[in-house]
Write a protein that holds these residues in place. Structure first.
Motif, PDB file in Angstrom:
ATOM      1  N   GLU A 145      -6.149  -2.010   1.948  1.00  0.00           N
ATOM      2  CA  GLU A 145      -6.176  -1.735   0.513  1.00  0.00           C
ATOM      3  C   GLU A 145      -7.080  -2.746  -0.170  1.00  0.00           C
ATOM      4  N   GLN A 146      -7.383  -2.499  -1.421  1.00  0.00           N
ATOM      5  CA  GLN A 146      -8.177  -3.436  -2.210  1.00  0.00           C
ATOM      6  C   GLN A 146      -7.374  -3.893  -3.406  1.00  0.00           C
ATOM      7  N   GLY A 147      -7.701  -5.091  -3.877  1.00  0.00           N
ATOM      8  CA  GLY A 147      -7.050  -5.627  -5.057  1.00  0.00           C
ATOM      9  C   GLY A 147      -7.788  -6.839  -5.569  1.00  0.00           C
TER      10      GLY A 147
ATOM     11  N   PHE B 130      -1.215 -14.608  -6.352  1.00  0.00           N
ATOM     12  CA  PHE B 130      -0.795 -13.225  -6.511  1.00  0.00           C
ATOM     13  C   PHE B 130      -2.011 -12.323  -6.583  1.00  0.00           C
ATOM     14  N   VAL B 131      -1.888 -11.163  -5.964  1.00  0.00           N
ATOM     15  CA  VAL B 131      -2.964 -10.176  -5.950  1.00  0.00           C
ATOM     16  C   VAL B 131      -2.421  -8.876  -6.538  1.00  0.00           C
ATOM     17  N   ARG B 132      -3.261  -8.208  -7.325  1.00  0.00           N
ATOM     18  CA  ARG B 132      -2.880  -6.912  -7.907  1.00  0.00           C
ATOM     19  C   ARG B 132      -3.642  -5.825  -7.152  1.00  0.00           C
ATOM     20  N   ARG B 133      -2.876  -4.958  -6.482  1.00  0.00           N
ATOM     21  CA  ARG B 133      -3.491  -3.850  -5.746  1.00  0.00           C
ATOM     22  C   ARG B 133      -4.131  -2.867  -6.709  1.00  0.00           C
TER      23      ARG B 133
ATOM     24  N   GLN C 161       2.185  -3.770 -10.177  1.00  0.00           N
ATOM     25  CA  GLN C 161       2.964  -4.912  -9.697  1.00  0.00           C
ATOM     26  C   GLN C 161       2.099  -5.835  -8.844  1.00  0.00           C
ATOM     27  N   ASN C 162       2.228  -7.144  -9.064  1.00  0.00           N
ATOM     28  CA  ASN C 162       1.496  -8.132  -8.281  1.00  0.00           C
ATOM     29  C   ASN C 162       2.226  -8.407  -6.968  1.00  0.00           C
ATOM     30  N   LEU C 163       1.457  -8.706  -5.923  1.00  0.00           N
ATOM     31  CA  LEU C 163       2.017  -9.056  -4.629  1.00  0.00           C
ATOM     32  C   LEU C 163       1.787 -10.532  -4.353  1.00  0.00           C
TER      33      LEU C 163
ATOM     34  N   PHE D 202      -7.098  -5.945   2.240  1.00  0.00           N
ATOM     35  CA  PHE D 202      -5.956  -6.407   3.024  1.00  0.00           C
ATOM     36  C   PHE D 202      -5.051  -5.241   3.377  1.00  0.00           C
ATOM     37  N   PRO D 203      -4.353  -5.334   4.518  1.00  0.00           N
ATOM     38  CA  PRO D 203      -3.259  -4.406   4.773  1.00  0.00           C
ATOM     39  C   PRO D 203      -1.994  -4.974   4.127  1.00  0.00           C
ATOM     40  N   VAL D 204      -1.009  -4.131   3.911  1.00  0.00           N
ATOM     41  CA  VAL D 204       0.254  -4.560   3.302  1.00  0.00           C
ATOM     42  C   VAL D 204       1.381  -4.255   4.281  1.00  0.00           C
TER      43      VAL D 204
END
Length: 84
Positions: free
Chosen positions: A4-6, A19-22, A27-29, A51-53
């Motif tokens: 995915e991208q974020g 924190f990264v936002r997809r 929602q931030n991860l 990144f993969p989640v």
């Protein structure tokens, strides 16, 4: 493995996380420094990442193996040749 991208929206270099936002999500991860591929420069706020989640600590979704979007993967390492 779907990558995915974020966007990196927060980063604390001293504590080693941020924190990264997809893309397409509100929602931030949580992103730990150990989940970022090693490069010559540390992550910067505003950087686009790929990144993969997967499940992280506590079962929450978390990115791993994150790298700058569009980064060229490092060349495959070849084993050293042994003398004949």
């Amino acid at each position: 493995m779907v990558r995915e991208q974020g966007e990196l929206v927060q980063w604390n270099e001293q504590k080693g996380f941020g924190f990264v936002r997809r893309s397409g999500h509100s929602q931030n991860l949580f992103l730990h420094a150990t989940a970022v591929r090693q490069t010559s420069t540390p992550p910067r706020v505003g950087a686009q990442l790929e990144f993969p989640v997967g499940p992280g600590r506590g079962g929450r979704q978390s990115p791993y193996d994150a790298e700058a979007a569009g980064a060229t993967p490092p060349p495959a390492r070849t084993p050293p040749r042994r003398p004949a």
